[in-house]
Structures are given as C-alpha cells and as structure tokens.
Design an enzyme around this catalytic site. Structure first.
Site, PDB file in Angstrom:
ATOM      1  N   HIS A 135      40.222  57.630  29.208  1.00 12.13           N
ATOM      2  CA  HIS A 135      41.705  57.803  29.494  1.00 12.13           C
ATOM      3  C   HIS A 135      42.032  58.891  28.355  1.00 12.13           C
ATOM      4  CE1 HIS A 135      43.119  55.692  32.926  1.00 12.13           C
ATOM      5  NE2 HIS A 135      42.682  54.443  32.418  1.00 12.13           N
ATOM      6  N   ASP A 165      45.916  64.502  29.843  1.00 11.33           N
ATOM      7  CA  ASP A 165      46.012  64.370  31.066  1.00 11.33           C
ATOM      8  C   ASP A 165      46.574  65.860  31.495  1.00 11.33           C
ATOM      9  OD1 ASP A 165      44.886  61.991  31.499  1.00 11.33           O
ATOM     10  OD2 ASP A 165      46.967  61.055  31.790  1.00 11.33           O
TER      11      ASP A 165
END
Length: 386
Positions: A135, A165
């Site tokens: 992540h 991200d």
C-alpha cells in the site's frame, strides 16, 4: 457556477478497468479534462477495496460504466472489442493478472496498435517486490520519501496517501498517458506505460536529492528548512486551539513576519538561518502564536507577504473566500468536491457528473460498438453484462 465545456482531451476514449486509489484518480483526471472514460465494472456490482459503491465517490466521477463478467470467455471478448475502440486503457491489477485474463498488452495492442496501455502498480511490473501486495505507506517507504515526513524526535508519519497513490501514482500515470497519446497523435505507435508508485514517488523527491547532493539537506528527521526544522517554516497553534502556517523563507518575507508579529526589535531573530538557534526561536514563536486566536492572526497577516495562511480543514477550505472566488470547489450530486484543475484559457472543463453505478451506461456503450438490441439482450441473458 462553472461554464459548461468539454476540455482539451475531448474526442479521446479511455477504458478503465475498475480498481481503487491511483487508477481511478488517473481516470478522474482524464475525464475531468474532457476524455470519455468508460469504466469496466464487475458484473457483481462491487469494485474491490473498502470504499462503498456510491455516486458520491469523487474518484469515480465523470465516467460511463459498463458491467462485464471478465471471468467468462464472452466477457473477455467483449472487453477486447471495447478496448479496440479506445485510445487508451487504465489497469491497476498485480503484474500478470491482465495476461491471465487474456487482456494483456500482446492481445490488446495486437487488436489496436495505436493503443496506450496504462499500467498502475505500487512496485512496478518488474523487480523483486513486483509480485507482492503493498500500500501507499510501503511504496513511499521504499522510495526514500517516508523517512523524511515527521518531526525531530518523532517517527516517520505518512502524509495520508497523497504522495504514493495520487502524486507518485495516479498523477504520474495521467501524465504518462497524455504524453503517449500525444506521441500517437504525431504518428507514433501505441505502447505500454509501466507506472510504479515507487518510481513516481522517487521523482517527487528530486529536489531533496539535489539538495542532499549539494550538502544542504540532512537525512535527520525534522532538521531541515522544509521539514519543520526551521522556526520560519512550520505550523503554530493559536489561542483557540486552531493552527496557522508560516513559510517566511526569503529575507524580505521574514522581515515582514517579524514586523507584523512585533519581533522586529528582537535580536534573537536576526540570525534566521543559524540552525543552532532554530529550536529556541521556534519555542518563542509557539508561545507568541498562542496569545491570539486564528481569526486575529488572519486579520493581522492575511493579504501580506509574510507567506501566511490559516490551516483549514476540508470543510473550512470549501467556505474560504479565496477558494470561493476561484471556484476551487464545486457541488456535484449534492456534495462539495474539488473542481477540475488546472484551468485553461481556450478550453473550459465541464462541471463533473456524479459517479455512475456499475453498469449504468451498459446499453449505451454496447450500442456505440454497433450492437443491436437483440445482441445486447443476449449478453444480458448470458450474464456477460449486468
């Protein structure tokens, strides 16, 4: 109210395989700026991850949706037909998944040699970490960024998931896709874009790498001018428990800060860049800012060259006069969200449309591929689309 327009990417068709985080952000950016973005949702109606499927999903705004069963041969054939009609695709699966589905670059570029095939992953398509889960926090850690977010004496603190991200991931993929699409428009061939959040995050750290090479950046946490080490580049709590931000780097801005804060005659503040004094000067500023409310500091320092702004929550930012004057936020589907950015002088972006539910535009999209009502009905009966 924003004007209605199409944006500079009008006429481009992008197919997005539904995912979470950076892939949808890339799709949102392209849709915001005029591209027709068709999201292939799961026939089951879900999208993966923990986010609810709702029209209030900002990252999913501005799309058309078709729900296809990609576990069926007929569904894969339909996806290939759709991608053959597109200028680009976005996929964010682990390396190898699209190949196993029969939707890898060999197949899709074979069908459409001009296709821009955008691949979004954390670790990249290759490398020792490539097959494994991760992540944002992991990607920015490996890229050498996370170690530099935090205060002296504390531990590295993730800046939510903006750096990996969205900055190093989705935004970098959007840039790469527009660059590759421009290459196609100039007569080039389609190609695959391997957008890794580790790579993109490393690029975002370019200035810090340069400063380190020049000997003006310390790898010690919270010891530099831009990482809360300096007293003139930090946030401070006010009397009412709110916060303000100060970024008075240049000497003229630092002098303005001193003048407005009543520190012009305080000789301790003369040595602005003496790092040995930063801790003591920060303590003095912290005590000073606690003597007034944020509104009182706003009245004293806003609209000056101090390099000052109140630290606003998302709700406060929507209501701030500057953001309202620029139309930085717009109402979409009954909720406020960021407006498309940046702005253009000759092409105006439209106010985004709410996120569609999975399959909302299935018939419209199939019709655009030349399918008639009977063929579409057959796909529904077979469960190929939903």
């Amino acid at each position: 109210m924003r004007e209605t327009g199409k944006g500079p990417l009008q006429g481009l068709r992008i197919v997005e395989f539904a995912g979470i985080g950076p892939g949808p952000f890339c799709g949102m950016m392209l849709a915001d700026h005029g591209a027709e973005v068709i999201r292939i949702d799961r026939a089951s109606g879900g999208r993966g991850g923990s986010m609810p499927v709702t029209a209030l999903d900002v990252l999913a705004r501005g799309r058309k949706s078709i729900a296809i069963d990609l576990k069926s041969a007929q569904g894969v054939a339909l996806a290939r037909r759709l991608c053959a009609s597109a200028d680009g695709i976005i996929e964010g699966f682990r390396p190898g998944v699209m190949e196993r589905l029969g939707l890898g670059p060999d197949e899709l570029l074979g069908d459409n040699p001009k296709l821009v095939y955008g691949r979004m992953t954390g670790w990249g398509q290759t490398g020792p970490y490539a097959p494994y889960a991760g992540h944002d926090i992991n990607y920015i850690a490996l890229a050498g960024a996370l170690a530099h977010f935090g205060r002296a004496g504390g531990k590295p603190t993730p800046p939510i998931n903006m750096v990996g991200d969205f900055g190093g991931g989705g935004m970098m993929l959007a840039f790469g896709m527009v660059a590759a699409l421009l290459n196609v428009a100039r007569g080039g061939e389609g190609q695959v874009i391997d957008a890794a959040m580790t790579d993109g995050t490393a690029v975002l750290m370019s200035m810090m790498h340069g400063m380190k090479a020049m000997g003006v950046w310390s790898e010690e946490l919270g010891a530099n001018m831009l990482d809360t080490g300096a007293h003139f580049y930090d946030t401070y709590e006010t009397a009412d428990g709110k916060f303000v931000s100060i970024g008075s780097i240049e000497p003229q801005f630092y002098a303005e800060l001193r003048a407005r804060a009543g520190l012009a005659q305080d000789k301790d503040f003369d040595a602005q860049h003496d790092k040995r004094q930063w801790g003591a000067l920060k303590a003095k500023l912290a005590a000073l800012f606690k003597t007034r409310t944020r509104a009182e500091w706003d009245a004293l320092m806003e609209h000056t060259d101090v390099c000052y702004a109140p630290v606003l929550t998302m709700s406060e930012a929507v209501a701030h006069p500057h953001n309202q004057a620029r139309g930085t936020f717009v109402e979409v589907g009954g909720a406020m969200q960021p407006a498309p950015a940046p702005r253009y002088s000759a092409t105006t972006t439209a106010t985004p449309q709410p996120a569609p539910m999975p399959g909302d535009q299935t018939e419209e999209i199939l019709a655009s591929l030349g399918m008639g009502a009977e063929e579409i009905a057959g796909l529904r009966v077979a469960g190929t689309v939903a």
